[in-house]
Design a protein around this motif. Sequence first.
Motif, short mmCIF file in Angstrom:
data_model
loop_
_atom_site.label_atom_id
_atom_site.label_comp_id
_atom_site.label_asym_id
_atom_site.label_seq_id
_atom_site.Cartn_x
_atom_site.Cartn_y
_atom_site.Cartn_z
N THR A 59 3.13 -14.75 0.10
CA THR A 59 3.75 -14.07 -0.85
C THR A 59 3.53 -12.51 -0.65
OG1 THR A 59 2.36 -14.18 -2.74
CG2 THR A 59 4.13 -15.80 -2.44
N ASP A 60 4.60 -11.63 -0.87
CA ASP A 60 4.16 -10.19 -0.96
C ASP A 60 4.99 -9.61 -2.10
OD1 ASP A 60 6.79 -9.72 0.05
OD2 ASP A 60 6.09 -9.77 2.17
N ASN A 61 4.91 -8.33 -1.88
CA ASN A 61 5.61 -7.66 -3.08
C ASN A 61 7.34 -7.96 -3.33
OD1 ASN A 61 3.50 -6.77 -4.19
ND2 ASN A 61 3.66 -4.69 -3.05
N ASN A 62 7.76 -8.35 -2.04
CA ASN A 62 9.24 -8.49 -2.19
C ASN A 62 10.00 -10.04 -1.65
OD1 ASN A 62 9.73 -5.54 -2.19
ND2 ASN A 62 9.05 -5.54 -0.27
N ASN A 63 9.04 -10.73 -1.26
CA ASN A 63 9.42 -12.08 -0.63
C ASN A 63 8.34 -13.18 -1.05
OD1 ASN A 63 12.07 -11.20 0.69
ND2 ASN A 63 10.63 -10.09 1.83
N VAL A 64 8.82 -14.45 -1.00
CA VAL A 64 8.11 -15.65 -0.88
C VAL A 64 8.53 -16.23 0.10
CG1 VAL A 64 7.58 -17.78 -2.10
CG2 VAL A 64 7.73 -15.81 -3.46
N TYR A 65 7.34 -16.46 1.20
CA TYR A 65 7.80 -17.49 2.39
C TYR A 65 7.19 -18.79 2.20
CZ TYR A 65 8.20 -12.79 4.20
OH TYR A 65 8.53 -11.38 4.44
N GLN A 70 13.01 -27.22 8.26
CA GLN A 70 14.08 -26.41 8.83
C GLN A 70 13.31 -25.09 9.45
OE1 GLN A 70 16.89 -25.83 5.96
NE2 GLN A 70 17.93 -27.94 6.00
N GLY A 71 12.06 -24.78 9.15
CA GLY A 71 11.55 -23.75 9.74
C GLY A 71 11.04 -22.86 8.60
N LEU A 72 10.88 -21.56 8.83
CA LEU A 72 10.25 -20.53 7.82
C LEU A 72 11.28 -20.12 7.14
CD1 LEU A 72 7.39 -19.75 6.93
CD2 LEU A 72 7.61 -17.92 8.76
N VAL A 73 11.40 -20.17 5.78
CA VAL A 73 12.54 -19.56 5.11
C VAL A 73 11.84 -18.54 4.14
CG1 VAL A 73 13.98 -21.40 5.34
CG2 VAL A 73 12.50 -21.28 3.22
N LYS A 74 12.83 -17.48 3.52
CA LYS A 74 12.13 -16.58 2.63
C LYS A 74 13.07 -16.40 1.44
CE LYS A 74 14.15 -12.38 4.82
NZ LYS A 74 13.92 -11.21 5.14
N ILE A 83 8.02 -17.54 -13.30
CA ILE A 83 7.16 -18.85 -12.97
C ILE A 83 5.98 -18.45 -12.90
CG2 ILE A 83 9.31 -20.46 -12.62
CD1 ILE A 83 8.14 -20.33 -9.58
N GLY A 84 5.34 -17.31 -12.86
CA GLY A 84 4.20 -16.92 -12.41
C GLY A 84 3.30 -17.37 -11.30
N LEU A 85 4.19 -16.89 -10.43
CA LEU A 85 3.75 -17.25 -8.84
C LEU A 85 2.72 -16.32 -8.68
CD1 LEU A 85 3.79 -18.91 -6.55
CD2 LEU A 85 5.73 -17.14 -5.38
N GLY A 86 1.43 -16.65 -8.29
CA GLY A 86 0.44 -15.91 -7.75
C GLY A 86 0.32 -15.52 -6.37
N GLU A 87 -0.54 -14.60 -6.04
CA GLU A 87 -0.94 -13.99 -4.61
C GLU A 87 -1.47 -15.18 -3.95
OE1 GLU A 87 -0.65 -11.96 -1.22
OE2 GLU A 87 0.25 -11.34 -3.04
N ARG A 88 -0.64 -15.50 -2.73
CA ARG A 88 -1.19 -16.91 -1.82
C ARG A 88 -1.86 -16.10 -0.58
NH1 ARG A 88 -1.41 -22.23 -2.54
NH2 ARG A 88 -0.09 -22.82 -4.07
#
Length: 88
Positions: A59-65, A70-74, A83-88
């Motif tokens: 995760t970064d300031n703009n996207n969640v990967y 199907q591959g990598l999606v953002k 939902i309170g997603l923290g830094e990974r």
Amino acid sequence: MKRRVIVMNGQKIVEAEIAGKWVVEKVSKAKGIKPGIYNLYLAIDADKTQALPGFIVHTDNNNVYQKTNQGLVKYDRTDFDNIGLGER
């Protein structure tokens, strides 16, 4: 700018390509992310009408990967603000 995540030996390394060379931006614990090289710059926009199984790679300031079958999606980071997603 191209970015990638490398996961190995329990470490997560975030790199950016600058002047044709990969430069380390951040090193942190992998927190259960499967080992591999994840080219964030190749991620496709997620189809929000589908629920895709997989795991969060970064995760970064703009996207969640997310790594899916199907591959990598953002996703846009603002989709997760409540939902309170923290830094990974």
